[in-house]
Design a protein around this motif. Structure first.
Motif, short mmCIF file in Angstrom:
data_model
loop_
_atom_site.label_atom_id
_atom_site.label_comp_id
_atom_site.label_asym_id
_atom_site.label_seq_id
_atom_site.Cartn_x
_atom_site.Cartn_y
_atom_site.Cartn_z
N HIS A 137 30.99 1.82 -21.74
CA HIS A 137 32.45 1.80 -21.59
C HIS A 137 33.06 0.84 -22.60
CE1 HIS A 137 32.23 4.19 -18.06
NE2 HIS A 137 31.80 3.25 -17.24
N TYR A 138 32.42 -0.31 -22.74
CA TYR A 138 32.95 -1.33 -23.65
C TYR A 138 33.00 -0.82 -25.09
CZ TYR A 138 32.61 -5.21 -26.93
OH TYR A 138 32.78 -6.03 -28.01
N VAL A 139 31.89 -0.23 -25.55
CA VAL A 139 31.83 0.27 -26.92
C VAL A 139 32.92 1.31 -27.15
CG1 VAL A 139 30.44 1.60 -28.56
CG2 VAL A 139 29.40 -0.26 -27.27
N MET A 140 33.09 2.21 -26.20
CA MET A 140 34.13 3.23 -26.33
C MET A 140 35.52 2.60 -26.31
SD MET A 140 32.63 5.98 -26.93
CE MET A 140 30.87 6.13 -27.14
N GLY A 141 35.64 1.56 -25.51
CA GLY A 141 36.90 0.82 -25.48
C GLY A 141 37.27 0.27 -26.84
N VAL A 191 39.54 -5.98 -24.93
CA VAL A 191 38.41 -5.38 -25.63
C VAL A 191 38.49 -5.77 -27.10
CG1 VAL A 191 37.54 -3.18 -26.44
CG2 VAL A 191 38.10 -3.48 -24.05
N GLU A 192 37.50 -6.52 -27.56
CA GLU A 192 37.44 -6.97 -28.95
C GLU A 192 35.99 -6.94 -29.40
OE1 GLU A 192 39.80 -7.88 -31.01
OE2 GLU A 192 41.48 -7.79 -29.61
N PRO A 193 35.74 -6.68 -30.70
CA PRO A 193 34.35 -6.58 -31.16
C PRO A 193 33.47 -7.77 -30.79
CG PRO A 193 35.79 -5.78 -32.85
CD PRO A 193 36.68 -6.28 -31.75
N ARG A 251 44.62 -3.26 -22.85
CA ARG A 251 43.18 -3.13 -23.00
C ARG A 251 42.41 -4.37 -22.53
NH1 ARG A 251 42.25 -5.67 -27.98
NH2 ARG A 251 44.16 -5.75 -29.18
N THR A 252 43.03 -5.18 -21.71
CA THR A 252 42.32 -6.29 -21.08
C THR A 252 41.51 -5.72 -19.91
OG1 THR A 252 44.01 -7.85 -21.74
CG2 THR A 252 42.59 -8.54 -19.96
N ILE A 253 40.40 -5.07 -20.25
CA ILE A 253 39.60 -4.35 -19.26
C ILE A 253 38.14 -4.76 -19.32
CG2 ILE A 253 41.09 -2.32 -19.32
CD1 ILE A 253 38.98 -0.99 -21.10
N ASP A 254 37.81 -5.66 -20.24
CA ASP A 254 36.40 -5.99 -20.45
C ASP A 254 35.97 -7.10 -19.49
OD1 ASP A 254 33.89 -6.58 -21.32
OD2 ASP A 254 34.49 -7.34 -23.28
N ASP A 255 35.41 -6.70 -18.35
CA ASP A 255 34.77 -7.72 -17.51
C ASP A 255 33.27 -7.42 -17.46
OD1 ASP A 255 34.76 -5.50 -15.92
OD2 ASP A 255 35.92 -6.37 -14.28
N TRP A 256 32.78 -6.84 -18.54
CA TRP A 256 31.35 -6.50 -18.63
C TRP A 256 30.61 -7.47 -19.54
CZ3 TRP A 256 34.58 -2.09 -20.39
CH2 TRP A 256 35.00 -1.28 -19.33
N LEU A 281 22.47 4.38 -34.45
CA LEU A 281 21.40 4.48 -35.45
C LEU A 281 20.02 4.63 -34.82
CD1 LEU A 281 22.60 1.68 -37.91
CD2 LEU A 281 23.03 4.12 -38.06
N LYS A 282 19.78 3.91 -33.72
CA LYS A 282 18.43 3.94 -33.16
C LYS A 282 18.35 4.74 -31.87
CE LYS A 282 17.57 -0.70 -34.94
NZ LYS A 282 17.56 -2.10 -34.49
N GLY A 283 19.48 5.23 -31.40
CA GLY A 283 19.47 6.02 -30.17
C GLY A 283 19.16 5.20 -28.93
N GLU A 284 19.33 3.87 -29.02
CA GLU A 284 19.13 3.04 -27.82
C GLU A 284 20.43 3.01 -27.02
OE1 GLU A 284 17.89 -0.85 -28.98
OE2 GLU A 284 16.22 -0.08 -30.17
N VAL A 285 20.43 3.74 -25.94
CA VAL A 285 21.66 3.84 -25.15
C VAL A 285 21.84 2.59 -24.30
CG1 VAL A 285 22.91 5.23 -23.44
CG2 VAL A 285 21.35 6.33 -25.07
N PRO A 286 22.96 1.87 -24.46
CA PRO A 286 23.18 0.68 -23.63
C PRO A 286 23.48 1.09 -22.18
CG PRO A 286 25.07 1.07 -25.06
CD PRO A 286 24.05 2.11 -25.41
#
Lengths: 200, 336
Positions: free
Chosen positions: B318-322, B276-278, B261-266, B307-312
């Protein structure tokens, strides 16, 4: 020292730069020994542009940084060394720039030495014998004038012959004027050498 | 219920979606077709080292005392692991189970919240799909990142991935570690398999084998065990998989899955991919790359989204789902 090549370690979260230095330097050492044996080239010198060694308030700050430069007098020597081929297996971990001219970018010179720690007690004994004085007198003198132990940044290498690990401690200092000469197969000076490479 | 009354559930946990086994180390000789694979063992050795740690100030400034100190031998017992002299290839194997990713929490004590959350995940699945994540996981399997230090300096690494009766072969060195946009037919196929597992279309279990040619008798690097009680025992203990008495060298499943899961280059100002870590924490560097103050950490993005429906933006989606695929406990109660 007109031509150079720069090697940069690529940052990696899990693989420490010193582990990589050990792998890189192992290959470089073999390569330098090789060109010396095959072509008699012994004027290739190495420096660490981001080297830092500071002693403040009894604390030592020592780092090699993540860059290394290889200097030679002619382009041909670097072509013969062929760093790209030598470090081929490390492609994902090191970035190698093509051979370039030093030109006018050099701001000064550095001497890079391999530092080998001499046992202090032995120095004391040797000096006492040499001068024919007592150990106490010699000890007092040595504390004044001899090098106490210093913790320079080092690279751990494995000896090909004995399989024992050993430390290659690096001592790098800026100097005012260039000195031409030869380097050993680590691309460094021995402790008494003073051959320089350009620095910026 | 109106959006603004939604609160994060106090109990909220996700199971990991990629179930990864320990990696087992074996060895063989690439020059000998007949060579049998045998296990790589962990051996204990006693070494007579030198004192090389920084000395305490009082000692360092006292030259008379310093020398006896630095002359003392530093006797240690350590574990080490290397190939036999007759073998030049490390064979590392693990399996990876891909479970369906629905966004359904494993535990959640707030039904309204759960519904909102499931809606967000479904929305992501429909609009983005898990293709990008699957491709990145696949890349990390085939580039052999999961071999960690064993990968450095290997002459060649062949990775074989098999699923049911199909097998794919990769040359790991063709896939650089710092990018995920390789265009490769077989890689696309593997990504498809992972995707079909994530969408729940198929039950996917992959078995992965890497053959890394590192040289006769060379040292290998299994996982290191964390030593919590510093008694006068060994200073370095390596991981023994399975039956401890066999001394079979291997790698912790956590270590392997961290690589996959070393995929976070965002993350902000990304220079290289991180796991991918919080909070984008990389403990080996002592850095968290997604600081809460930049609002790019998982909790900020996730709460605003659910909660607020603010879509990143897409990458952060992708990151959040990761992070959800990674699993963990994300409830509100512990964070106060």
């Amino acid at each position: 020292m007109n031509f150079y090549q720069e090697i940069t370690l690529i940052p990696d979260a899990e693989i420490s730069p010193y582990f990589l230095w050990s792998k890189v330097y192992h290959q470089l050492h073999i390569a330098l020994a090789d060109v010396k044996n095959k072509h008699g080239i012994d004027g290739i010198g190495i420096s660490f542009p981001n080297y830092r060694f500071e002693e403040k308030d009894g604390k030592t700050f020592a780092t090699l940084g993540t860059k290394l430069r290889i200097f030679a007098n002619t382009e041909d020597e670097l072509i013969k060394l062929d760093v790209n081929y030598r470090l081929e297996r490390l492609t994902d971990y090191v970035h190698i720039k093509p051979i370039r001219e030093v030109g006018s970018q050099a701001k000064g010179y550095v001497v890079v030495k391999r530092h080998r720690y001499k046992n202090f007690d032995k120095q004391v004994a040797k000096f006492a014998k040499f001068k024919g004085i007592s150990l106490e007198e010699s000890h007092a003198h040595c504390r004044e004038h001899k090098q106490p132990i210093k913790y320079y940044p080092f690279i751990t290498l494995n000896s090909e012959t004995t399989q024992q690990p050993y430390q290659l401690s690096i001592w790098q200092e800026a100097v005012d004027s260039p000195v031409a000469g030869k380097f050993n197969t680590y691309g460094l000076n021995s402790l008494s050498g003073s051959v320089t490479v350009p620095h910026w | 219920m109106a959006k603004n009354d939604l609160k994060t559930a106090s109990v909220l946990a996700f199971e990991r979606v990629l179930d990864i086994s320990d990696a087992f180390f074996w060895q063989k000789d690439s020059q000998d077709k007949e060579s049998k694979t045998s296990i790589v063992t962990v051996q204990e050795k006693s070494v007579r080292g030198t004192i090389s740690n920084r000395l305490k100030n009082a000692i360092a400034n006292n030259l008379v005392k310093l020398d006896p100190e630095t002359q003392k031998a530093n006797l240690q017992k350590v574990d080490a692991s290397s190939l036999d002299e007759s073998n030049d290839t490390l064979v590392a194997k693990f399996t990876c189970k891909v479970l369906p990713f629905t966004g359904k929490p494993n535990v959640c004590n707030d039904q309204d919240y759960q519904q909102a959350l499931m809606a967000v995940v479904q929305d992501y699945q429909q609009n983005q799909g898990v293709g990008e994540l699957a491709k990145r996981y696949a890349t990390n399997i085939v580039n052999a990142r999961w071999l960690w230090r064993n990968r450095v300096g290997a002459e060649t690494i062949t990775v074989m991935v098999s699923f049911n009766d199909d097998a794919l072969m990769f040359n790991a060195k063709d896939f650089a570690l710092n990018t995920f946009n390789h265009d490769d037919k077989d890689l696309a196929q593997l990504a498809k398999w992972i995707e079909s597992g994530l969408t729940g279309e198929k039950f996917v279990i992959l078995s992965v084998v890497a053959y890394a040619k590192i040289g006769y008798g060379q040292e290998v690097y299994p996982s290191q065990e964390l030593i919590l009680d510093t008694g006068n025992k060994k200073s370095k203990v390596l991981y023994r998989v399975g039956d401890v008495s066999k001394n079979h060298a291997g790698m912790h499943s956590q270590k392997v899955s961290n690589a996959i899961r070393t995929i976070d280059d965002w993350y902000p100002d990304a220079k290289f991919p991180i796991a991918v870590e919080p909070y984008g924490a990389v403990t080996t560097l002592g850095v968290a790359f997604r600081q809460p103050k930049q609002k790019q950490d998982f909790y900020s993005l996730f709460d605003n989204w659910v909660l607020k429906g603010e879509v990143p933006d897409i990458n952060q989606q992708h990151y959040v789902m990761g992070v959800l695929i990674r699993g963990g406990v994300f409830g509100e109660s512990g964070k106060e």
